[in-house]
Design an enzyme around this catalytic site. Structure first.
Site, PDB file in Angstrom:
ATOM      1  N   ASN A  57      -7.499   3.842   9.968  1.00  0.00           N
ATOM      2  CA  ASN A  57      -6.140   2.310  10.656  1.00  0.00           C
ATOM      3  C   ASN A  57      -6.334   2.766  11.968  1.00  0.00           C
ATOM      4  O   ASN A  57      -5.873   1.861  13.196  1.00  0.00           O
ATOM      5  CB  ASN A  57      -4.765   2.554  10.397  1.00  0.00           C
ATOM      6  CG  ASN A  57      -4.384   3.313   9.753  1.00  0.00           C
ATOM      7  OD1 ASN A  57      -4.844   4.708   9.882  1.00  0.00           O
ATOM      8  ND2 ASN A  57      -3.135   3.084  10.795  1.00  0.00           N
ATOM      9  N   GLN A 108      -7.020   0.018   4.658  1.00  0.00           N
ATOM     10  CA  GLN A 108      -8.220  -0.212   5.434  1.00  0.00           C
ATOM     11  C   GLN A 108      -9.677  -1.208   5.095  1.00  0.00           C
ATOM     12  O   GLN A 108     -10.409  -2.115   5.590  1.00  0.00           O
ATOM     13  CB  GLN A 108      -8.458   0.416   6.961  1.00  0.00           C
ATOM     14  CG  GLN A 108      -6.825   0.858   7.391  1.00  0.00           C
ATOM     15  CD  GLN A 108      -6.483  -0.889   8.267  1.00  0.00           C
ATOM     16  OE1 GLN A 108      -6.998  -1.495   8.800  1.00  0.00           O
ATOM     17  NE2 GLN A 108      -5.087  -0.701   8.652  1.00  0.00           N
ATOM     18  N   ALA A 152      -2.784  -6.210   0.381  1.00  0.00           N
ATOM     19  CA  ALA A 152      -3.120  -7.827   0.494  1.00  0.00           C
ATOM     20  C   ALA A 152      -2.750  -8.457   2.366  1.00  0.00           C
ATOM     21  O   ALA A 152      -4.167  -8.927   2.954  1.00  0.00           O
ATOM     22  CB  ALA A 152      -2.124  -9.085  -0.138  1.00  0.00           C
ATOM     23  N   GLY A 163       0.896  -1.046  -0.163  1.00  0.00           N
ATOM     24  CA  GLY A 163       0.102   0.131  -0.093  1.00  0.00           C
ATOM     25  C   GLY A 163       0.895   0.846   0.100  1.00  0.00           C
ATOM     26  O   GLY A 163       0.868   2.005  -0.590  1.00  0.00           O
ATOM     27  N   THR A 164       1.821   1.175   0.292  1.00  0.00           N
ATOM     28  CA  THR A 164       2.963   2.340   0.978  1.00  0.00           C
ATOM     29  C   THR A 164       3.380   3.299  -0.563  1.00  0.00           C
ATOM     30  O   THR A 164       3.338   3.596  -0.267  1.00  0.00           O
ATOM     31  CB  THR A 164       4.759   2.635   1.698  1.00  0.00           C
ATOM     32  OG1 THR A 164       3.648   1.800   3.017  1.00  0.00           O
ATOM     33  CG2 THR A 164       4.767   3.418   2.335  1.00  0.00           C
ATOM     34  N   CYS A 220       3.912   0.902  12.705  1.00  0.00           N
ATOM     35  CA  CYS A 220       5.111   1.332  12.448  1.00  0.00           C
ATOM     36  C   CYS A 220       5.579   2.245  13.400  1.00  0.00           C
ATOM     37  O   CYS A 220       6.429   2.823  13.504  1.00  0.00           O
ATOM     38  CB  CYS A 220       4.853   2.537  11.041  1.00  0.00           C
ATOM     39  SG  CYS A 220       3.641   1.849  10.019  1.00  0.00           S
ATOM     40  N   THR A 254       9.454  -8.342 -12.253  1.00  0.00           N
ATOM     41  CA  THR A 254       8.928  -8.945 -12.365  1.00  0.00           C
ATOM     42  C   THR A 254       7.651  -9.630 -11.591  1.00  0.00           C
ATOM     43  O   THR A 254       8.257  -9.262 -10.193  1.00  0.00           O
ATOM     44  CB  THR A 254       9.977 -10.277 -12.508  1.00  0.00           C
ATOM     45  OG1 THR A 254      11.122  -9.875 -13.391  1.00  0.00           O
ATOM     46  CG2 THR A 254       9.469 -11.924 -12.400  1.00  0.00           C
TER      47      THR A 254
HETATM   48  N1  PLP Z   1      -2.470   3.174   4.568  1.00  0.00           N
HETATM   49  C1  PLP Z   1      -3.117   2.635   5.954  1.00  0.00           C
HETATM   50  C2  PLP Z   1      -4.141   3.437   6.048  1.00  0.00           C
HETATM   51  C3  PLP Z   1      -2.490   1.414   7.157  1.00  0.00           C
HETATM   52  O1  PLP Z   1      -3.290   1.451   7.369  1.00  0.00           O
HETATM   53  C4  PLP Z   1      -1.646   0.964   6.042  1.00  0.00           C
HETATM   54  C5  PLP Z   1      -0.653   0.000   6.731  1.00  0.00           C
HETATM   55  O2  PLP Z   1      -0.796   0.354   8.264  1.00  0.00           O
HETATM   56  C6  PLP Z   1      -0.538   1.507   5.338  1.00  0.00           C
HETATM   57  C7  PLP Z   1      -0.965   2.611   4.365  1.00  0.00           C
HETATM   58  C8  PLP Z   1       0.966   1.029   4.411  1.00  0.00           C
HETATM   59  O3  PLP Z   1       0.185  -0.208   4.078  1.00  0.00           O
HETATM   60  P1  PLP Z   1       1.237  -1.613   3.677  1.00  0.00           P
HETATM   61  O4  PLP Z   1       1.981  -1.913   5.020  1.00  0.00           O
HETATM   62  O5  PLP Z   1       0.806  -2.703   2.921  1.00  0.00           O
HETATM   63  O6  PLP Z   1       2.718  -0.751   2.936  1.00  0.00           O
END
Ligand code: PLP
Length: 373
Positions: free
Chosen positions: A151, A179, A200, A71-72, A325, A237
């Site tokens: 989150n 989320q 995922a 997601g990041t 985090c 890949t």
């Molecule tokens: N955005 C939100 C709202 C999240 O809760 C998180 C994960 O904690 C992320 C982004 C980051 O996702 P990823 O762990 O896949 O990088």
């Protein structure tokens, strides 16, 4: 010792069916999807069927789904390319976004000198739409970035309503839906958001894989360069087993959505009732939160705050104080700092996040363990 996992907003346990799919693909579909021989074509077919099933679940077209490592990465890509390539010079976001958005926006502000505005929040943690409209009335090329489901507090955005406001003001709209994807339905035919992202591992799939939905003809350019994978938008890949696992996890989540939502809502309600029964003065942070997350303020003295997670961990309970985090940090959560008074911020808050794997017995053990604090 019994393990109780109540930290599902950080990550989730993988479903056994997902694991099965992944090991099968890993063992048997080992061709490179870019190769033209039959093993390559087979891997490509797994990849494209996965993309199709994700697109079907979200009511968009398959080419609008681009696989990323997480997601990041997807948030970074969209925000950066919007500024660099689409010439966005104004971002409207909120102070309660995940750091994957907040820190990216700050970096872009520093690098490109763009204007950044933070929309006002109501005391319950929802965004003030009147303020959003006021911020949108400036003559600038604007992108709005507001998360769907917070989150830390579980507060929900009216994503369809905000999409309409953005359209009316000719602004692009990006929503971090990490989320919410897999936990609630989202029909991208009806909700005119331009970009969303998913990960995922938040919906019982593997870590290290996510996707971006990028509406057709967006004009986004890649973050980095290499091969022609993902139509040149995301070189590298493709991890076919991860992608197949993600598609499987999403398919099962949506197939079981009603049943699992009912179960999780019941657990959250039970948790609130038990906490209220055993502790005076429990406060819930963030009103009308979604069923997967409960953020509560506990009536413990300040000196117990530091010990809280350690004490629960010793009892085999995994919960968190904020986003994963940050949970090693002693700094108060940047989200709670925006919505709580200074006095409330000093009290220990706990983020309890549920999945269908939890039981009432898990909650009973949590409450018992909190009583011995
Ligand atoms: N955005 C939100 C709202 C999240 O809760 C998180 C994960 O904690 C992320 C982004 C980051 O996702 P990823 O762990 O896949 O990088």
């Amino acid at each position: 010792m019994k393990k109780v996992y109540l930290d599902n907003a950080s990550t989730t346990q993988i479903r056994p069916e997902v694991l099965e799919t992944m090991t099968d693909v890993l063992a048997n579909e080992y061709g490179n999807p870019s190769s033209t021989h039959s093993l390559g074509r087979q891997a490509k077919s797994v990849l494209e069927l996965s993309r199709k099933s994700i697109a079907k679940a979200l009511h968009c077209t398959a080419p609008e789904i681009i696989f990323t490592s997480c997601g990041t990465e997807a948030n970074n890509w969209i925000l950066r390319s919007a500024v660099k390539d689409l010439k966005i010079d104004h971002i409207i976001t909120s102070k309660i976004e995940h750091h994957a958005v907040l820190h990216t926006v700050l970096a872009l502000q520093k690098e490109y000198g763009i204007q950044v505005d933070y929309v006002a929040l109501k005391p319950n943690g929802t965004i003030d739409k009147t303020d959003l409209v006021a911020l949108l009335s400036q003559e600038k090329k604007t992108l709005v970035s507001l998360m769907h489901l917070n989150n830390e507090t579980g507060t929900l955005l009216d994503i369809a309503g905000v999409a309409v406001i953005c359209k009316e003001h000719n602004a692009l709209f990006h929503s971090d839906t990490v989320q919410s994807i897999g936990k609630m339905g989202l029909n991208l035919e009806l909700v005119s958001v331009d970009f969303i992202v998913a990960s995922a591992h938040k919906f019982h799939g593997p870590k290290g894989i996510g996707f971006a939905f990028v509406r057709k003809n967006s004009g986004l350019q890649p973050l980095f360069y290499g091969g022609e994978q993902e139509k040149g938008l995301r070189a590298g890949t493709e991890p076919v087993h991860q992608i197949a696992g993600m598609a499987k996890a999403l398919t099962i989540s949506y197939a079981n959505l009603e049943e699992e939502t009912t179960l999780i809502s019941g657990l959250k309600q039970y948790c609130i009732e038990q906490l209220q029964l055993h502790f005076l003065d429990i406060k819930i942070n963030g009103a009308d939160a979604f069923n997967t997350i409960l953020n509560v303020q506990l009536p413990f003295s300040e000196d117990k705050t530091a010990m809280l997670l350690f004490h629960l961990d010793m009892k085999g309970i995994a919960v968190s104080r904020g986003s994963a985090c940050q949970s090693g940090s002693s700094k108060p959560s940047h989200v709670l700092a925006e919505i709580l008074s200074d006095a409330d911020l000093k009290k220990p808050s706990l983020r309890i996040s549920f999945s269908h794997y939890n039981t009432k017995a898990d909650i009973d053990w949590l409450v018992e363990s909190l009583k011995t604090m």
